[in-house]
Design an enzyme around this catalytic site. Structure first.
Site: not given
Length: 1146
Positions: A495, A449-450, A563
């Site tokens: 992402e 993510w980062d 999830t």
């Protein structure tokens, strides 16, 4: 001479003029047949043309036809033609037909007979502007149009006024009264009528100047009570105007774009005679047609027949007929549902059909790809586990060789950095302890993510896949890195490609998804055989839709399905955002269905599981449940994750066991645990990772992927590259907190023969957790049907009680020689046999006897009989003797003894004194094997009747056995709070597996074991009591003492594999049941008892353990002589140690 002839010529000319233009003297006297006679001045006009006999004859034929028309009572307009002569006759609705035939028609007929017919010949009367009173006759030899024009004018009450010559006739017209007027019937021979368009605020009569009755006659298909402005209205006879358009040449319907404020009615009048029914029918197949009652602005309305038009597009629509441009009729990504409004999604707003009043497409909910995906019931044949390991410092640092809850088949390194030139930064990785892992496949993960969202790095993934050159460079660098460190594969965590709304960075191009697929195909083609390629994919439709997932799954070896993080503080300020769980079970299942709908094969997917929670800071500290509001900054952090809004599993455990915890509960909306802490924060996490693992396994997933291993509670470990060269491992410590339950399993499941102490205890813990959970569900189900449970309990208690009372009766009166009495053969005497007083001198007896037939003879007197006295009762003159012995007192009173001939009624009145109860308990146990207590006896103030073994017993003011004490309702003190507490203990133990010492977990479950006995008793009561209640009258079998022993079946299931003797189990069942009944138990003593049950197992299985060592391990050696006791005595010892503390141990 010349003058004479001139005179004669002029005289004859003048006479001719009189003969032509003055006809009044030729009109017959009027006959009106009882109608009103009205003398009128009738206008006669003509237009000159050559006259012919042929035209004359044709005109006379027309008059004959007209005469036939007028013979009837009705009709106003009459048309006929003969050859090239056209004739029309207008006879207003108040003009009498026969009078007109006899009085007016002859005027025209005589003109033709005498003078022939020029071009045009007509007479008319305008009725003062009233078409109901007007009349006229016209003949024309050149054109039908002339007579049509006259017809329209006369039907308005107007004059033709088209002539070259004219004169007037004085004649009498016959008029009907208004009450007897002829009906006004439209005549379509004139073609299209003359019409006017109704103006707003006006009536048809006012606007046209024609009476309303005539207008309604000319417009029979109009409802004059529902006219709207713009409506065309015929003011003459004839067909109404037809503005209905025809369909287009391509077969599509003619459309009308609806303006604001318009209705179907207002549009229909513009296309008269278009009707509301026409509009409804034409638009049945028109997209979004909701009926005239729901007409929408800018709607493309069909005003003709033909195929439906393309609807007005919505510039932001994504799919279906409403999508603009090239998106028209486009399908949704992931095979998602296209809603009636042209948007893609997977919730009920997109996927559900709904009722429609019109049945038109676009009005009944989902437009295409409707419905939901499903979950597979094909269990995975192989099921693997992935863990992400963070190469972190400080408290997050963890030795990758010592990850709890393993072993893991694959270990992902999170994360390797990528440089802006697509080269790989291995400065940290090259020194990582990750490289020393040998128990799992080692795969580096790139991105996260980062990295994907940071303003300094977000472009790297986007650019790396954009061009062929970049893709080739990036792929080669990844392959070289993998080979350099002899890794097992490559994992990419972008992402997310195509993401339009990630904060602080620009929206990605929509082509990134297809670019990503192209790159993955290239990379996979370059990878050596045996190496795996995987990617992470989001569980949100919003982000997954940009992945060409169906093609990607055919390229990669597996996908990690994230999830988790479904909800969190990033939702602040969005609609429907509130305190929630980041792993809601229902939404995870919906995400799985999304994959199925997209055509993804589950056996290529690893389901994500999380060992952390998402936290919120409350807006209102009194509102901290699911659904409450939260602040922007997130819940209070701790020093491992050091991030507001997230808490690791380790941090949650620390808070849960501290005074920082304010409250803790399971939320049924999400199947998550919520905990309030620090007074202003709340955190939630999955109730059970194991349940999620089972769900993924049952749905056919390839396995699970854990984020993240470092979040477990673990030893402090200095992630120092210089210290990572020591490969020496510590010797195995059996009491190590990282004891691994997976080391204890074989292919068949739990391994009870494993010699490792922790494995055996871990096995017992798992069995208790499993059976404890089943017990919770059992009790909850019973409590939901508690009213019936009470009925079943009473039925079962009665059956058990009757069985015990039968033994009690035999012991008290028959077997031990107490008084017996019976009626004699004739039923006249009651004979008393005295007992042997020496046998039971601690029992006092009093007797009362009675015959039911005495009552039938109205013998109502109550008599007290004293010692050695005989009282005779008289029955039909016969004395009935009743005798008394041994100076005892006998009471006669009304009762239930049957009539003579019945020899089975026994009436007791026996009292066991308090001082004698212990002796009675011992005697009864020796006699029956049933152990009573002093509380088991109760003296009744009222009669108590029993039907036992074919005999009828009545205990009157006697000592009998107390059913409540013998067979208590074990659920009396069980409520939802208590069950919640038991569930929390089970969950605490479940979550602690692998993180806590098995000894500590075992202690947590002490109360759960007792609750299991309660559950078994309640379940037995419900099941067996139900059977007895349904067939109570037929059940006469003897039942052994104690519903309490019903728990043996459950404990046998719990301890059966261990092989404890039945006698020990039975007595231990009593032990647990007593505690359950009283709602109290000393936890340490119960632990002592449990350990005693396990000791034989430890002795038989563990070669390195002795009894004393095992006792020492769990701190239960409370008796120096304990080992000298047999198993039964040990349980007795435990029984004596029961204290009076709360059952749950808190």
């Amino acid at each position: 001479m010349n003058i004479f002839y001139i005179f004669l010529f002029l005289l004859s000319f003048v006479q001719g003029l009189e003969h032509t233009h003055r006809r009044g003297s030729l009109v017959k006297r009027a006959v009106c047949y009882d109608t009103d006679q009205v003398p009128l001045n009738i206008f006669f006009g003509y237009n000159r043309a050559d006259k012919t006999d042929s035209n004359k004859n044709m005109a006379l034929n027309i008059f004959n036809v007209f005469r036939g028309f007028l013979a009837g009572e009705g009709g106003e307009s009459f048309y006929n033609s003969n050859g090239n002569v056209y004739g029309f006759m207008w006879v207003g609705s108040m003009v009498h037909n026969r009078g007109f035939k006899d009085n007016i028609l002859p005027i025209m007929e005589n003109e033709v007979k005498n003078y022939g017919i020029p071009k045009t010949l007509y007479l008319e009367y305008d009725g003062g502007g009233d078409p109901m009173k007007s009349f006229g006759i016209i003949l024309d030899t050149t054109s039908r149009d002339t007579v049509v024009k006259a017809a329209k004018l006369w039907s308005q009450g107007k004059k033709l006024n088209s002539y070259e010559g004219s004169k007037n006739y004085q004649a009498t017209a016959c008029y009907l009264s208004y009450a007897y007027r002829k009906p006004i019937v439209n005549d379509n021979f004139v073609g299209t009528c003359d019409y006017f368009t109704l103006e707003s605020g006006k009536t048809p009569a006012d606007q046209s100047g024609i009476n309303g009755e005539s207008l309604q006659g000319y417009n029979p298909n109009l409802d004059f009570s529902k006219l709207s402005a713009g409506q065309p209205i015929c003011k003459t006879i004839g067909n109404p105007p037809n503005f209905k358009p025809s369909k287009n040449s391509d077969g599509s319907c003619k459309t009308y774009k609806v303006s604001s404020g318009e209705s179907c009615s207002s549009i229909a009048v513009k296309y008269y005679p278009l009707s509301l029914n026409d509009i409804e029918n034409y638009n049945k197949g028109n997209y979004g047609w909701k009926g005239c009652s729901s007409l929408q602005k800018d709607y493309n309305l069909c005003v003709s027949d033909g195929s439906a038009p393309r609807p007005v597009s919505n510039p932001i629509a994504e799919c279906g007929p409403l999508a603009p441009g090239e998106k028209y009729n486009a399908k949704c990504p992931l095979n998602a549902c296209c809603s009636e409004f042209g948007f893609c999604g997977l919730t009920k707003d997109y996927c559900d059909k709904k009722s429609s009043t019109t049945g038109a497409p676009g009005t009944d909910g989902c437009f295409s790809n409707c419905g939901y995906g499903s979950t597979s019931n094909v269990k995975s044949s192989t099921f693997k586990k992935i863990a992400y390991w963070l190469d972190a410092k400080d408290k997050l640092a963890m030795d990758p060789k010592n990850i709890p809850n393993g072993p893991y088949d694959i270990l992902h390194y999170a994360f390797v950095n990528i440089n802006s030139d697509f080269s790989i930064d291995d400065s940290a990785f090259s020194k990582s302890a990750f490289l020393k892992v040998t128990s799992s496949k080692k795969i580096p993960s790139f991105g996260g993510w980062d990295f994907s969202t940071s303003p300094s790095t977000y472009t790297i993934f986007r650019n790396a896949v954009k061009t062929d050159q970049n893709r080739n460079t990036f792929a080669n660098n990844l392959i070289n890195f993998m080979n350099k460190y002899n890794l097992d594969g490559i994992d990419l965590d972008w992402e997310y490609p195509g993401a339009p709304d990630i904060p602080d960075i620009p929206a990605d191009d929509s082509s990134s998804g297809s670019n990503y697929l192209t790159f993955l195909k290239l990379l996979k083609g370059k990878m050596p055989s045996g190496k795996t390629l995987s990617i992470a994919i989001p569980s949100s439709y919003w982000y997954l839709k940009n992945f060409p997932i169906s093609d990607i799954q055919n390229t990669v070896d597996y996908m990690v399905y994230m999830t988790y993080d479904i909800h969190g503080i990033w939702e602040y300020g969005k609609a429907n955002s509130y305190i929630n769980c980041h792993t809601p079970r229902k939404e995870i299942e919906d995400a799985i269905k999304m994959l199925d709908k997209a055509g993804v094969k589950f056996n290529k997917v690893f389901g994500g599981v999380a060992n952390y929670g998402r936290s919120y800071k409350m807006v209102n500290t009194n509102c901290y449940n699911y659904g409450c509001g939260f602040q922007r900054e997130g819940g209070n952090s701790r020093d491992m994750t050091n991030t507001p809004g997230v808490l690791s599993d380790s941090e949650i455990i620390d808070i849960d066991s501290s005074d920082k915890k304010n409250d803790r509960w399971v939320d049924t909306n999400t199947d998550c645990i919520f905990m309030k802490y620090d007074g202003n924060s709340v955190v939630s996490w999955p109730k059970s990772r194991y349940d999620l693992e089972d769900m993924f396994k049952n749905y056919g997933f390839a396995g699970t992927s854990l984020w993240a291993a470092n979040y477990f509670k673990h030893d402090e470990w200095k992630n120092d590259e210089d210290d990572n060269n020591d490969d020496t491992e510590d010797p195995f410590d059996e009491e190590n907190v990282y004891f691994d339950v997976y080391d204890c399993k074989n292919k068949a499941g739990y391994d009870l023969d494993n010699p490792v102490y922790g494995c055996r205890l871990e096995t017992a813990i798992n069995i208790i957790i499993w059976n404890g959970t089943e017990s919770v569900n059992t009790v909850l189900n019973i409590l939901n049907d508690y009213d019936n449970y009470i009925k079943y309990y009473e039925a079962l208690t009665r059956a058990h009680y009757d069985s015990v009372m039968e033994k009690y009766e035999k012991w008290l009166f028959e077997e031990d020689g107490y008084y017996t009495y019976y009626t004699d053969v004739d039923g006249d005497d009651i004979i008393i046999t005295p007992p042997d007083k020496k046998k039971r001198d601690y029992i006092q007896e009093k007797y009362s006897f009675e015959k039911e037939f005495m009552m039938s003879q109205n013998m109502t007197e109550l008599t007290e009989i004293k010692v050695n006295k005989t009282i005779n009762f008289m029955l039909n003159g016969t004395s009935l003797a009743v005798k008394e012995y041994n100076n005892e007192k006998v009471l006669y009173k009304r009762g239930d003894i049957p009539p003579p001939g019945s020899n089975n009624r026994l009436i007791r009145n026996s009292i066991i004194l308090d001082k004698d109860k212990e002796a009675a308990i011992a005697s009864f146990k020796q006699y029956s094997g049933i152990e009573l207590s002093k509380d088991s006896f109760v003296q009744r103030d009222k009669d108590k009747k029993f039907d036992l073994n074919g005999k009828h017993y009545t205990f009157m003011h006697s000592t009998i056995l107390n059913a409540i004490v013998l067979f208590p309702n074990v659920l009396t003190n069980i409520d939802s709070d208590y069950i919640h507490h038991i569930s929390d203990l089970i969950e605490q133990a479940h979550n602690s597996l692998g993180n806590e010492s098995p000894d500590n977990i075992y202690e947590v479950l002490e109360s759960v074991v007792v609750f299991m006995s309660v559950s078994e008793i309640a379940d037995y009561t419900y099941t067996e009591g139900k059977k007895i209640k349904e067939k109570y009258d037929k059940m006469k079998k003897t039942m052994i003492v104690g519903i309490i022993l019903g728990i043996i079946g459950g404990l046998s299931l719990f301890l059966g594999p261990i092989g404890i003797a039945t006698s020990v189990l039975a007595d231990f069942a009593l032990l647990g049941a007593d505690a359950a009944i009283n709602g109290e138990l000393n936890p340490s003593d119960l632990a002592f008892a449990l350990a005693g049950l396990f000791l034989p197992v430890f002795a038989s299985l563990g070669k390195t353990f002795k009894f004393a060592e095992a006792l020492q391990k769990i701190n239960i050696n409370k008796s120096k002589n304990f080992d000298n006791l047999n198993e039964f005595e040990k349980i007795r010892f435990f029984r004596s140690k029961l204290g009076k503390v709360k059952m749950c141990g808190s």
